[in-house]
Structure formats: C-alpha cells, structure tokens
Write an enzyme that holds these catalytic residues in place. Structure first.
Site, PDB file in Angstrom:
ATOM      1  N   CYS A   1       0.789  -1.234   0.000  1.00 55.42           N
ATOM      2  CA  CYS A   1       0.000   0.000   0.000  1.00 55.42           C
ATOM      3  C   CYS A   1       0.824   1.288   0.000  1.00 55.42           C
ATOM      4  CB  CYS A   1      -0.948  -0.003   1.196  1.00 55.42           C
ATOM      5  SG  CYS A   1      -2.082  -1.409   1.213  1.00 55.42           S
TER       6      CYS A   1
ATOM      7  N   HIS B   1      -1.803  -1.725  -6.129  1.00 51.54           N
ATOM      8  CA  HIS B   1      -1.226  -3.043  -6.432  1.00 51.54           C
ATOM      9  C   HIS B   1      -2.378  -3.985  -6.712  1.00 51.54           C
ATOM     10  CE1 HIS B   1      -2.524  -3.952  -2.365  1.00 51.54           C
ATOM     11  NE2 HIS B   1      -1.803  -2.921  -1.927  1.00 51.54           N
TER      12      HIS B   1
END
Length: 569
Positions: free
Chosen positions: A117, A351
């Site tokens: 993150c 992601h």
C-alpha cells in the site's frame, strides 16, 4: 505541445474569417491580403483595449483558449490489473471499467512500483522509485511536506481536493505491520496473518457492503455536483478507495490482520463461478525460498479444498464489482455536473491481489496478480477503444498530471508522461525516445524475507533478491508461461545475466538491500528501547501471537542473535 495546446488542437475550434468584402478584395492582390491581415490584427488589438477600458465595440469574437482541464484520479486498493482486459474479466462484469475502455484508453501492461500500500502510493504521489525516497515499508514513506504532484498543481492555480484514502506518508499502519517488516531478517517463521477466509453478509438487495468507502463516494459525488460547479478555477480531485482490499480479521487480536474476503449475495450472484479457476500450486519442495516464507507468514501453507479456493477468488471478484460501481457513481456525477467534456479521469490501483495464486493472498510479490495494476484514462481528445501495450508504471502518473495541466515537467522524476502513447496526440521524437522499454518494481516490506527487485522488458520478467547471490533469481517468459510457474533463470542464464546487468544500471540493488537491513535493525532497536519493561509482553501479542506464545523463549533468543549479529544482506 503542452497538454492544453493539445486539447485545443484536437477540439478544432472554428476559425474566425475575414469579412466577406475584404476576403474578395484580398484575392486580387497578395499585398492587399497582407495589409488586410495586419489591419485586422490591429483592429482586434484595439477591440481588446476598448474592452479593458469599458468602451464596448461590436467586432467579431476572438478565439478563446480553452480553460485548463479538470483532473480526477481514482485510486482503489488491491485490484488485479488483468481484470481490465485478460481472461479473468470473464468472471465478473465491470461496466464502469468497460465504459472507460470504450471511451478512452486502457494500458495493458501497467505495474506497481512496489506492491504494498504505502510505498506504492509514495511512488505514485512522488513520481519517483521508492529507493530514491526511501519508502521502505508501510510505516516509512514520504514526509508530509514532500512536493507531490497535487502541491505542484495547487501552485499553478488548481483547486485541490482529497477524499478517501491517500496512505503515502510515514507513520501509519499497525505496530505489527512495521515490526514484521523490521524483523524479516530474523531466523524464525511465524504466521503473521489470519488464514484467508470468506464472509457473506446481508441479502440479495445489499449493495453497499464496504460502508466507509461508500460514505466517501457520497462525499465525492456531492462535492462534484454542489461544490465543484461553483469553482472559478480548474480542480484536481483525488479519490481513494479501500476496496477490494480484504477486510480485517478480528480473530488475529487487537492489531488485526486483513485476511477476510467479504461480500453480499447481491454481488456474489454476479460472479460466473464456472469461469473461476483454481490456480496451480507448485509443491513445497519446488517453491522459491522467498515464496515459501511469504506463504507461511500469510498462513497459507495449510490444507485448502478446491471449494475454499474458489470461494476466496469468487468473493474477491465480487468485491471488485462493488469497487466498479463506486467508480461508476463518480463518472455519473461528473457527467451530471457537465464536466465530462473538460475533465480527465484516471483509474488505477496501488497493487493487485494474489487471491490464492502461488499459494498466497495479499500482495508483496512480483507475480502478475500482485504487481499488475489497472490503468485507464478518459478525457478531452482521448479517442475511445485504445488498448496500449507499452510498459508503464505508477510513477508515470505524476508527469502525466503535469502534462494535462500544461505544467513543464522538471525535476528528477522516474516516470514519463503517458500522453505520447495515446493515439491522436502530437508527440516529439525526443519524448517518445526518452521512455525506456522496461518497467521497474521493488519491495522491502513485511511477509518477504529478502528485498525484491523486478524488471520487465518485452515478454520477460526478471526478479533479483537481496544481494543477487545468496537468494536465487527468477526469470519468467510471460508469453509462454503467463502463470509464472516455470523459473527459467538457469535455463537461460546468459539472458538472465543481461537482465541483471540492466537492473544494476537502474540501481545498485545489493547496496540498497544493505541500506534496508541497517534501517530495519536500527528501527527495531529504537522501538524496543521505547517500550522498556513492556517489550516482552508487547512483542508476544502482535499478529504473530498464536505462534509466538507456543515457544516465546525460542523467538526471543532468535531476535537477540539477530541484534548481536553483523549486518548481512
């Protein structure tokens, strides 16, 4: 061309012609034409001057440069980019993403620069690779005063608005998350996450499952309809969504883990179960050592039935569908407010999500499910239906946003504007040639016991670890082996050496690995000292508490040996 000039060129404003009588006279003699044009220019100048003085003159309107375009960046969390184009998108309909594909451009090979993150978002907001900003893990990322693209746009007259998740600055995430990253060099294996599981809530009319995201989406749509329409300047809006990131797992204790895939029957019935596949797993004896460590710490080395795996993947796809509806609400609000003709919208994710591929969930891996992200753009002058195969990554968003705003791209950015790749936009040869034929990603955080460095060029993906010697590298041919099950680094050792040399031209990765090791140890020592007598109790009750409390002395001694050892890569 600056972005604003490109928009003006593509919109083809009507030319202002000479008066008819003057036009006929001009045809008679070239010198008359020249004189007439000069006279018209002087006349236009005096008209502008008279307007400023308040004395109106009834003359033809002058061409007006289009206003600077608005920008909306929507960043979700954990969306596998292959769902925007690959076979996986047969499992679930994503109408909002499909709308953007039909009316704009989808980048087929877009990657996270660090598949976790905070570091990934640090790359997006800084435009620089994470080793350059030392964004090592979810706790250590950008300083709050870092010159992000939003701050640059604000200085150039943009109204800036942030709603929802940002997560690119230092000091956040759980204590467990940072300690797990710092201690990845310790010689022990501990489950750090809950076993991945599914939870079904509500009924077939339950649309809003992720309430916090929906609250933010409501704020976004309300702001667009009622506030943005009142602005006297262009705006840039950043929207951050938490979905389709897995939900916390309370059984992991007060620090939680994020191993719960949760949805409602409304979304689950949209998944085509017959299209969901069970990924192939390598036996433990054939797994890469880093993969085994990741699988163990993510609590995925136990037995899973095919139905459990299918459910986890199906629930994940359902969560992606809910994310897609949130994107749709934002696109609808922009259209309702009349912004669609002068607003660029970019959709991406920090992601992907492994969703049980390679016997793992979460991210923290260079495999496609983890590192491949969605990237779509719509806006003025972007023709629809474009599928762009060039390799791009999240660091390219920073210069692209500056390009949209017509701001000169300066500084030591790692990325390149995406505009030269779009059909219909004027590009200079120097701009085209400046984009490399590779993308780069790196990882230094938790659930992986060696820094990872990935370069992709063409069909090849090369991954190096640590110092490039102590941990074997990986080489995958994505055209022949899209599931990345056959490591051909030994088979094609000469080519692997060429890619390793290319990787070392981007960064000295053994030295970066040493830097991260030093950082991890120093941060742990500082944290341990801050706890005093409470250290033993605190470390025993982090997310790994279920394993730790079985043999606490063994794990305490492993940490002592690590702290007393010299730094090794």
């Amino acid at each position: 061309f600056e972005a604003r000039d490109r928009v003006a060129l593509l919109s083809r404003p009507a030319r202002i012609g000479l008066p008819a009588g003057m036009e006929r006279s001009c045809r008679l003699n070239r010198s008359i034409v020249t004189a007439a044009v000069r006279l018209w220019i002087v006349f236009a100048f005096h008209k502008a001057e008279s307007r400023r003085s308040g004395a109106g003159v009834d003359t033809p309107e002058q061409p007006v440069a289009p206003p600077a375009p608005n920008i909306v960046l929507v960043t979700c969390d954990s969306l596998d980019g292959r769902l925007t184009f690959g076979p996986q998108n047969q499992t679930i309909k994503l109408p909002s993403i499909n709308f953007m594909k039909k009316n704009g451009a989808v980048f087929l090979n877009a990657y996270s620069n660090s598949p976790i993150c905070c570091p990934s978002r640090a790359a997006l907001w800084s435009g620089r690779f994470v080793h350059l900003t030392e964004s090592w893990n979810n706790y250590k990322c950008l300083n709050h005063d870092y010159p992000t693209w939003m701050k640059i746009l604000q200085k150039h007259g943009y109204y800036t608005k942030v709603l929802g998740k940002t997560d690119y600055t230092s000091g956040h995430h759980s204590v467990s998350n940072r300690v797990e990253a710092w201690t990845r060099d310790v010689k022990f294996l501990l489950s750090q996450e809950g076993r991945p599981t599914t939870v079904l809530i509500g009924n077939e009319s339950t649309v809003r499952v992720m309430n916090n995201d929906w609250k933010n989406v409501d704020k976004v749509t309300g702001w667009i309809r009622h506030k943005a329409t009142q602005l006297g300047q262009p705006f840039v809006l950043s929207v951050g969504l938490n979905l389709p990131h897995p939900y916390p797992t309370p059984s992991m204790g007060k620090t939680f883990g994020g191993s719960t895939f949760k949805t409602s029957p409304y979304w689950l019935k949209k998944v085509k179960y017959q299209s969901v596949r069970v990924p192939k797993w390598l036996p433990f004896s054939e797994m890469h050592p880093v993969d085994f460590y990741s699988s163990y710490t993510k609590n995925c080395t136990g037995n899973f039935t095919n139905q459990e795996i299918l459910d986890i993947r199906a629930f994940y796809y359902a969560m992606c569908a809910e994310t897609d509806l949130m994107l749709g609400e934002i696109l609808t609000a922009l259209n309702d407010a009349g912004f669609q003709k002068n607003t660029y919208v970019i959709f991406t994710s920090d992601h992907g999500e492994l969703a049980m591929e390679h016997r793992q969930f979460y991210k923290m891996s260079m495999y496609e499910a983890s590192s491949h992200v969605p990237l779509l753009m719509v806006g003025p002058g972007i023709s629809g239906g474009q599928q762009i195969s060039d390799l791009v990554s999240l660091v390219d968003i920073y210069p692209t946003l500056l390009d949209i705003a017509g701001i000169p791209i300066t500084g030591n950015l790692s990325g390149h504007s995406l505009f030269p790749l779009l059909r219909g936009f004027v590009e200079e040869t120097s701009i085209k040639n400046s984009r490399p034929d590779w993308i780069f990603s790196e990882f230094h955080g938790c659930n992986v016991n060696a820094s990872s460095y990935m370069i992709r060029t063409g069909q090849w993906k090369y991954v190096a670890f640590a110092d490039g010697i102590t941990v074997p590298s990986q080489l995958f041919d994505l055209s022949a082996d899209p599931d990345e099950l056959a490591n051909v680094a030994t088979k094609y050792s000469e080519f692997a050496s060429i890619l390793d040399k290319k990787l070392r031209s981007i960064l000295n990765y053994p030295e970066v690995s040493k830097t991260v090791h030093h950082y991890n140890k120093l941060q742990f020592i500082k944290w341990k000292g801050s706890l005093g007598k409470n250290y033993t109790d605190v470390i025993a009750n982090l997310r790994w508490h279920q394993d730790w409390q079985k043999n606490p002395v063994i794990y305490q001694n492993a940490i002592k040996r690590w702290l007393n050892s010299t730094i090794e890569v």
